[in-house]
Enzyme design. Structure first.
Site, PDB file in Angstrom:
ATOM      1  N   SER A   1       2.313   4.924  11.735  1.00 41.63           N
ATOM      2  CA  SER A   1       2.655   3.539  11.453  1.00 41.63           C
ATOM      3  C   SER A   1       1.460   2.782  10.907  1.00 41.63           C
ATOM      4  CB  SER A   1       3.161   2.856  12.716  1.00 41.63           C
ATOM      5  OG  SER A   1       2.076   2.293  13.422  1.00 41.63           O
ATOM      6  N   LYS A   2       1.802   1.834  10.076  1.00 43.19           N
ATOM      7  CA  LYS A   2       0.795   0.999   9.431  1.00 43.19           C
ATOM      8  C   LYS A   2      -0.091   0.305  10.466  1.00 43.19           C
ATOM      9  CE  LYS A   2       0.713  -2.892   6.160  1.00 43.19           C
ATOM     10  NZ  LYS A   2       1.567  -3.842   5.439  1.00 43.19           N
ATOM     11  N   ARG A   3       0.526  -0.100  11.561  1.00 48.06           N
ATOM     12  CA  ARG A   3      -0.194  -0.849  12.587  1.00 48.06           C
ATOM     13  C   ARG A   3      -1.362  -0.088  13.193  1.00 48.06           C
ATOM     14  NH1 ARG A   3       1.909  -5.673  14.733  1.00 48.06           N
ATOM     15  NH2 ARG A   3       0.379  -5.531  16.418  1.00 48.06           N
TER      16      ARG A   3
ATOM     17  N   PHE B 104       0.870  -1.184   0.000  1.00 45.47           N
ATOM     18  CA  PHE B 104       0.000   0.000   0.000  1.00 45.47           C
ATOM     19  C   PHE B 104       0.900   1.225   0.000  1.00 45.47           C
ATOM     20  CE2 PHE B 104       1.292  -0.436   4.267  1.00 45.47           C
ATOM     21  CZ  PHE B 104       1.223   0.813   4.848  1.00 45.47           C
TER      22      PHE B 104
END
Length: 468
Positions: A238-240, A16
């Site tokens: 962050s992606k998380r 992504f």
RNA sequence: GGCCCCAUCGUCUAGUGGCCUAGGACACCACCCUCUCAAGGUGGCGGCACGGGUUCGAAUCCCGUUGGGGCUGCCA
């Protein structure tokens, strides 16, 4: 020609597109456009990360959505780092031959153990003078020279690093594959990159890379480290835990121009009293020297506000066109009940009332649903008025033969309202709920005009029946 | 822990020694407009982290403190 600036954007394909990467790409693109330079796209796929073509396509698509057109003469690439592995390894061998790198056979565990007994952190240069040969299990490390490395940065100024705080970092893994630091530098040299503009998280890597440039006999590029984007906890996005996928914003109806404009203003501001400015003037004005030094909070509320501004700035035709994909893919109503002609009539009423494109269906669904769901709270609140039944009944009767346009319909309700000593704001409510199922929505009389006499009367009658 | 970066309203920023009584935008609040909701208009709330210098004069320069952040991998 050969001395025009060459910028680069070097994302790693992770599936992504990160909004932080989007901003970096935009900064590079703006600079390339203004200076008559080149924007080089290089996919950093050195890791064992599968060489997934659709991820690369995803990056190209995201860039294109941001107006970074891979067909532009200013655009070059994409290049793939993984395809240059031989070059990277050759460079490493050259460094080894020159005594600027050496082989080491220590494992991560052994390094940790040595660090523990010595009390110092990291790798201590144990193999520097052991004269080991390459081979399985051996990594190639860079021999960090004595002294200090001064990184001259367009946004940070001069940043000095004492070389003895930098450990002899790995160039080649024990399986022979090149590490990011090396690959990155070799590619940048190979691609004649003149300006490295990236996020501040790379600043600690920069002295290492600069030493590599010099060790390889090249003149280091101009560095510029722009502040990172952070969340409300002021931690790097962050992606998380954070919503960072550009694609997600696109799907939720954020306009590319709004996203571009917003991203550009994270760490930088155009001259003047407004931040909503055309891309061309941002290209004209953007200077790395003017970029802020502190991390910027990625504020979805402000993004939304920008988006609302951009939606309202569109012509009606543009708005209708922008809405069309959302209308086509929505599940708010059965597809066969949708009418483009009806939406065109409603569009001007909707345009000032949505902040993102994805809010459109919920605003017009009553036009395309046979029986819009009636919100219980809305119903109870409005129908409890003592005049609710009579206003519905009288209005229904009066409109049966009225001229069918919003002024006429409004006039009828106004007359009734005055005769009963009430306010239009009160008396329109039961009608609105009976028609749309909600207390809020587009202007009522225009909505009725679009809905048509027959359907309006049907819903009002159903509403009266529901009252019992 | 070590290295590095950073510090103006809650948030994004303008500001580069006197134009600052610190400007704008988002958010929030109030009022106006108004058929609901928006949009629009007007107004309001709210900030130079702290302490020392330098200077006639400091948000702007220097030092320190404090507070944040990044990096610290045979990830990128």
């Amino acid at each position: 020609m050969s001395d025009s600036p060459r910028y680069r954007f070097a994302p790693s394909p992770t599936g992504f597109f990160h909004v932080g990467g989007a901003r970096t790409a935009l900064y590079n693109w703006a600079l390339a456009l203004r200076t008559g330079g080149t924007f080089v796209l290089r996919i950093e796929d050195t890791d064992e990360s599968r060489n997934s073509p659709e991820w690369t396509q995803g990056i190209i698509d995201a860039l294109s959505w941001l107006g970074i057109d891979s067909q532009s003469p200013r655009f070059e690439g994409p290049y793939f780092q993984s395809q240059n592995a031989e070059l990277h390894i050759a460079a490493a061998m050259k460094l080894h031959a020159a005594g600027k790198a050496y082989w080491c056979d220590l494992t991560a565990d052994q390094i940790q153990e040595r660090a523990k007994t010595s009390g110092k952190q990291g790798y201590d240069g144990y193999s520097r003078d052991r004269g080991l040969a390459g081979g399985p299990g051996h990594v190639l490390r860079f021999r960090v020279p004595e002294g200090a490395t001064i990184v001259s940065d367009l946004v940070r100024g001069e940043v000095e690093f004492a070389n003895d705080t930098i450990e002899d970092f790995v160039l080649l893994r024990s399986n022979g594959s090149p590490m990011f630091l090396l690959a990155n530098v070799v590619d940048d040299i190979e691609m004649r990159i003149t300006h490295v503009v990236r996020a501040e998280e790379h600043l600690p890597n920069t002295p290492k890379q600069q030493m590599l440039w010099e060790a390889l006999g090249a003149t280091p590029p101009i560095w510029a480290h722009v502040p990172v984007l952070v969340n409300e906890q002021r931690k790097k996005l962050s992606k998380r835990r954070d919503k960072v996928a550009l694609e997600q914003y696109r799907e939720e109806g954020i306009l590319p121009n709004a996203m571009i404009n917003y991203l550009m203003t994270l760490g930088w501001a155009p001259a003047g009293d407004t931040e909503i400015v055309h891309w061309s003037s941002m290209v004209e004005e953007f200077r790395l020297e003017d970029v802020n030094h502190s991390p910027a909070f990625f504020d979805i509320k402000k993004l939304s506000s920008f988006n609302g501004d951009y939606i309202r700035a569109m012509s009606l035709d543009e708005f209708i066109q922008a809405a069309s994909p959302v209308l086509a893919s929505t599940e708010a109503w059965p597809a066969d009940r949708f009418s483009a002609g009806v939406f065109v009539q409603a569009a001007p009423l909707v345009q000032t009332r949505v902040v993102t494109l994805s809010e459109i269906p919920a605003m017009v669904d009553f036009l395309f649903l046979e029986n819009p769901a009636i919100d219980d709270d809305a119903w109870n609140k409005t129908m409890s008025a003592d005049f609710a039944r009579t206003v519905l009944a009288d209005f229904t009767a009066a409109i049966a033969s009225a001229e069918w346009n919003h002024d006429s319909l409004k006039g009828i309700l106004e007359t009734w309202t005055e005769a009963n000593g009430l306010k239009l704001g009160k008396t329109q409510a039961p009608i609105r709920v009976a028609i749309t199922g909600r207390t809020v929505g587009p202007p009522l009389f225009e909505s009725l005009e679009i809905l048509g006499r027959e359907e309006t009367i049907r819903r009002l009658t159903a509403g009266i029946a529901r009252l019992g």
